[in-house]
Scaffold this motif. Structure first.
Motif, PDB file in Angstrom:
ATOM      1  N   GLY A   1      36.454 -28.443  52.754  1.00 53.88           N
ATOM      2  CA  GLY A   1      36.322 -26.994  52.687  1.00 53.88           C
ATOM      3  C   GLY A   1      34.891 -26.469  52.691  1.00 53.88           C
ATOM      4  O   GLY A   1      34.606 -25.472  53.353  1.00 53.88           O
TER       5      GLY A   1
ATOM      6  N   TRP B   1      40.362 -19.695  63.891  1.00 56.13           N
ATOM      7  CA  TRP B   1      41.571 -20.211  63.251  1.00 56.13           C
ATOM      8  C   TRP B   1      42.860 -19.545  63.709  1.00 56.13           C
ATOM      9  O   TRP B   1      43.949 -20.033  63.429  1.00 56.13           O
ATOM     10  CB  TRP B   1      41.452 -20.114  61.723  1.00 56.13           C
ATOM     11  CG  TRP B   1      40.405 -21.046  61.220  1.00 56.13           C
ATOM     12  CD1 TRP B   1      39.152 -20.719  60.788  1.00 56.13           C
ATOM     13  CD2 TRP B   1      40.481 -22.481  61.166  1.00 56.13           C
ATOM     14  NE1 TRP B   1      38.451 -21.854  60.462  1.00 56.13           N
ATOM     15  CE2 TRP B   1      39.249 -22.951  60.680  1.00 56.13           C
ATOM     16  CE3 TRP B   1      41.484 -23.415  61.474  1.00 56.13           C
ATOM     17  CZ2 TRP B   1      38.975 -24.308  60.488  1.00 56.13           C
ATOM     18  CZ3 TRP B   1      41.215 -24.766  61.286  1.00 56.13           C
ATOM     19  CH2 TRP B   1      39.970 -25.192  60.797  1.00 56.13           C
TER      20      TRP B   1
ATOM     21  N   ALA C   1      44.314 -29.494  61.120  1.00 55.79           N
ATOM     22  CA  ALA C   1      44.411 -28.276  60.312  1.00 55.79           C
ATOM     23  C   ALA C   1      44.849 -27.105  61.181  1.00 55.79           C
ATOM     24  O   ALA C   1      45.711 -26.315  60.799  1.00 55.79           O
ATOM     25  CB  ALA C   1      43.064 -27.959  59.651  1.00 55.79           C
TER      26      ALA C   1
ATOM     27  N   GLU D   1      40.316 -24.106  41.421  1.00 55.26           N
ATOM     28  CA  GLU D   1      40.148 -23.860  42.848  1.00 55.26           C
ATOM     29  C   GLU D   1      39.181 -22.685  42.991  1.00 55.26           C
ATOM     30  O   GLU D   1      39.560 -21.547  42.826  1.00 55.26           O
ATOM     31  CB  GLU D   1      41.507 -23.516  43.478  1.00 55.26           C
ATOM     32  CG  GLU D   1      41.441 -23.328  44.974  1.00 55.26           C
ATOM     33  CD  GLU D   1      41.488 -24.636  45.754  1.00 55.26           C
ATOM     34  OE1 GLU D   1      40.767 -25.577  45.380  1.00 55.26           O
ATOM     35  OE2 GLU D   1      42.258 -24.713  46.715  1.00 55.26           O
TER      36      GLU D   1
ATOM     37  N   GLY E   1      39.292 -21.772  47.883  1.00 56.24           N
ATOM     38  CA  GLY E   1      40.328 -22.261  48.802  1.00 56.24           C
ATOM     39  C   GLY E   1      40.237 -21.417  50.061  1.00 56.24           C
ATOM     40  O   GLY E   1      39.971 -20.210  49.996  1.00 56.24           O
TER      41      GLY E   1
ATOM     42  N   GLY F   1      44.653 -21.514  53.051  1.00 60.15           N
ATOM     43  CA  GLY F   1      45.723 -20.527  52.964  1.00 60.15           C
ATOM     44  C   GLY F   1      45.408 -19.261  53.756  1.00 60.15           C
ATOM     45  O   GLY F   1      46.299 -18.595  54.280  1.00 60.15           O
TER      46      GLY F   1
ATOM     47  N   LYS G   1      43.694 -19.284  56.547  1.00 61.16           N
ATOM     48  CA  LYS G   1      43.906 -19.650  57.955  1.00 61.16           C
ATOM     49  C   LYS G   1      45.383 -19.515  58.298  1.00 61.16           C
ATOM     50  O   LYS G   1      45.750 -19.090  59.387  1.00 61.16           O
ATOM     51  CB  LYS G   1      43.468 -21.095  58.199  1.00 61.16           C
ATOM     52  CG  LYS G   1      42.027 -21.394  57.862  1.00 61.16           C
ATOM     53  CD  LYS G   1      41.783 -22.917  57.910  1.00 61.16           C
ATOM     54  CE  LYS G   1      40.473 -23.299  57.273  1.00 61.16           C
ATOM     55  NZ  LYS G   1      40.359 -24.756  57.035  1.00 61.16           N
TER      56      LYS G   1
END
Ligand SMILES: *Cc1c(COP(=O)(O)O)cnc(C)c1O
Length: 710
Positions: free
Chosen positions: A126, A412, A576, A595, A598, A601, A603
């Motif tokens: 990430g 994405w 991904a 987290e 993040g 999610g 994308k």
């Protein structure tokens, strides 16, 4: 500039389509799917087999095919259209020029990793993908942006899973001639920089990658004159031994500043993405000290221009070095800053019961004018974690704010989904993608059309997964049970949940497996089957992470799953892309509040895939009750066990009583109205707010522009 870069690639192309070489060596193509198609159309099979590498494709497709394309009217029309777009990109007026003409000098961005495309594997997860997306957006907005990182000659490892579920790592040394990199040279010689340690010096050369308008400079210690040990320093991402880690960070922070100077850059903003680059703060002070400014004054003068983004919500996750390592590698450095050892250690000191450590985030926090976490909750957690550095202040006044992460939309979003939005939001919708009111037009998209695009993407994913298994099977060493475990029985019409990310224990990949009986009952419901796709790598030195993969894999291999719970090897940006675009639900189950943000999610949501996640990081800000589901409650628990049990129960309840029934509640035309409403709501709420468009603009307004003010 007097610098020339020397490309590693050579092309022999028909004149009429010679610019394909230019396109292949600027990663601009990687976030414009229509540009990728221009390569793919030359030979789709080869394009897939080469892992979407345009440089190799142009060299391996064969002259005959190229000659043919150079005469193919349809291809040439597509080609001309594409290059019109490409050229327009580089000449048109930009947001930055229009809105912030005061941003003239470069903003320098430092990160240990960059996730730009799967063919350039210099990222692990990430953090890298965020840096990559940041550069692409900086290019789109036209910011005067430059970036520094490492050219990892061995790339990041590829993952294989053994029959009993153990992660094996394969190194794939990179072939530079196949990559869009050029060596930076002056007068025919590579530009190099030196770093002196107390016992020796090391030298590094610099590679340039073009990311649209943005140059990314990658340091590389594999040069003659360095010892074999030092030549390997930049070979890999995150060495586990501390010697190499600190040397890498010295090279990134101190060497990175020197590299930019050697190329004649004078940045006025210095953005550190995570603490790995914190030494840059000291190097900038050293430059002033060398000119006669005392340390304190130099620190004050440089302070305002340093920006630090932290990503780590756990004290143990922060980058720290024992003091003996500081002595070993920096004893000759503090005199250059006009400091004693004690003063030098004091700037970054983090006191623990077991003794003092040299903390990279402490260094950055103390010497930066602006610091931020990557979501609202992470900002809060960070202020709390670092308040001891500002002992005289209230926790709310600790100078760490937040800029919630985002994703690069074009990078994405599926090409087809973009086309759908062009149809209903306007051909120029992308120019205004952070405009919330524009998103209301998503309501007008006919259900059949958005569902049709989704089904197409889902079938595409299922096809891709089975292709991968077929390929893996033919290469041997793969047990038939693994063939099933990898998704060969996948059904493109069953409700499919995706879970893909780094396997770190706080991400709790196995939360959904806490009651296997109950789960098997769920996946095998008659007429309402559920599929779960897992993917992700553990750091090779992370034993608990690898055990977690094994635990997941053992469940995946059970015959009772009916091939509906699967684990796909070797998660990377390519996989991904298929998953976030092709599944029905994206699940994330971190142990709150670990987290920091993040991003996977986001994308998913921009492709119409609702999230089903713990209210942590970005999802806590995005969830509105209509765009997905939450797991667990927003509270602190007395122990991990209690928290895990409560979250697992909540997960099963929501899955059993809300998600499955909604998905399968179809009208006579096999359409679920409520489901499509969720998809639309996910897109409307996430596209504008959780984009790098919003994020980079926020960095500009909150940090980059204020850094210029005296
Ligand atoms: C987006 C992405 C990540 C980050 O996912 P998280 O949800 O932040 O864990 C990691 N790896 C790859 C390959 C990605 O594309």
């Amino acid at each position: 500039m007097e610098f020339l870069t020397s490309p590693s690639q050579k092309f022999d192309l028909p004149k009429r389509i010679a610019r394909l070489g230019e396109l292949a060596t600027n990663l601009w193509w990687s976030w414009h799917p229509e540009a990728a198609r221009l390569f793919g159309r030359l030979d789709y099979d080869l394009w897939e087999r080469l892992g979407h590498n345009p440089i190799r494709l142009l060299n391996e497709v064969g002259r005959a095919r190229l000659n043919q394309a150079a005469k193919d009217k349809e291809y040439l029309e597509y080609y001309d259209e594409l290059f019109k777009k490409f050229d327009a990109y580089f000449i048109s007026g930009t947001w930055s020029q229009k809105t912030h003409p005061e941003l003239k000098n470069p903003i320098a961005y430092f990160s240990m990793e960059y996730g730009l495309h799967e063919t350039l594997p210099i990222y692990s997860g990430g953090l890298g993908v965020l840096s990559g997306d940041h550069l692409k957006e900086a290019s789109d907005l036209g910011l005067p942006f430059i970036a520094v990182g490492f050219m990892y000659a061995q790339g990041y490892f590829s993952q294989r899973i053994s029959e009993d579920g153990w992660q094996e790592s394969l190194n794939n040394p990179l072939t530079f001639e196949h990559l869009p990199v050029s060596l930076v040279k002056r007068d025919g010689e590579p530009v190099t920089i030196d770093i002196s340690f107390p016992d020796r010096s090391i030298t590094a050369q610099i590679w340039e990658v073009r990311v649209g308008r943005v140059p990314l400079y990658l340091l590389d210690s594999n040069v003659e004159g360095n010892s074999d040990y030092d030549r390997l320093l930049t070979a890999r991402l995150y060495w586990s031994d501390l010697d190499r880690r600190i040397m890498q960070e010295i090279l990134l922070g101190i060497g990175g500043v020197r590299a930019l100077r050697a190329m004649g850059y004078a940045p006025t903003v210095w953005h550190m993405n995570e603490g790995h680059a914190s030494f840059l703060t000291l190097e900038r002070i050293r430059e002033l000290v060398a000119g006669g400014t005392p340390f304190e004054e130099a620190a004050q003068k440089t302070h305002k221009q340093n920006i630090f983004t932290t990503h780590t919500p756990v004290p143990a996750g922060n980058d720290e070095f024992p003091l003996w390592l500081i002595d070993k590698y920096l004893a000759n450095y503090w005199p250059e800053l006009g400091m004693t050892r004690e003063q030098f250690v004091d700037v970054a000191k983090h006191t623990h019961p077991r003794g003092d450590a040299y903390s990279m985030p402490v260094l950055a926090l103390k010497l930066s004018g602006g610091s931020n976490g990557v979501s609202e909750l992470h900002g809060e957690v960070s202020r709390d974690m670092w308040k001891f550095l500002w002992a005289d202040r209230d926790v709310k006044d600790v100078p760490i704010q937040h800029v919630t992460n985002g994703v690069h939309t074009r990078n994405w979003m599926a090409r087809r989904m973009n086309l759908l939005l062009e149809k209903y939001l306007g051909a120029d919708w992308y120019d205004n993608l952070d405009d919330h009111t524009l998103m209301d037009k998503i309501d007008a998209i006919p259900e059949t059309e958005i569902w049709g695009v989704h089904l197409h993407l889902k079938r595409k994913m299922a096809f891709y997964l089975t292709e991968r298994v077929r390929d893996r099977w033919t290469r041997g060493g793969f047990h038939p049970v693994q063939v099933v475990a990898s998704g060969v029985l996948i059904n493109p019409y069953a409700l499919t949940i995706g879970f893909a990310r780094r396997f770190a224990t706080y991400k709790r990949a196995s939360l959904i497996l806490s009651d296997v009986e109950r789960l098997l009952h769920i996946v095998n419901r008659p007429n309402m089957p559920v599929q779960i796709i897992f993917a992700g790598k553990a750091h090779p030195a992370d034993e608990p992470g690898k055990q977690l993969i094994q635990q997941v894999y053992r469940t995946v291999k059970k015959a009772e799953t009916g091939g509906r719970i699967i684990f796909v090897e070797d998660y990377d940006m390519n996989l991904a892309r298929y998953l976030v675009q092709g599944v029905d639900v994206w699940m994330n189950t971190p142990r709150r509040p670990y987290e920091a943000s993040g991003t996977s999610g986001m994308k998913a949501a921009i492709n119409g895939v609702p999230n089903f996640s713990v209210l942590d990081g970005w999802w806590r800000e995005a969830y509105n009750g209509k765009n997905g589901w939450s797991i667990g409650e927003e509270k602190e628990y007395e122990s991990n066990e209690v928290q895990d049990a409560a979250d697992a129960e909540s997960l099963y309840q929501t899955l059993e009583h809300q998600i499955i029934s909604k998905f399968y509640d179809r009208d006579t035309k096999d359409m679920s109205h409520e489901w499509v409403a969720l998809m639309k709501e996910a897109m409307k709420t996430v596209i504008p707010q959780f984009s790098t468009r919003r994020m980079v603009k926020e960095y500009v307004e909150k940090y980059y522009v204020p850094a210029l003010k005296k």
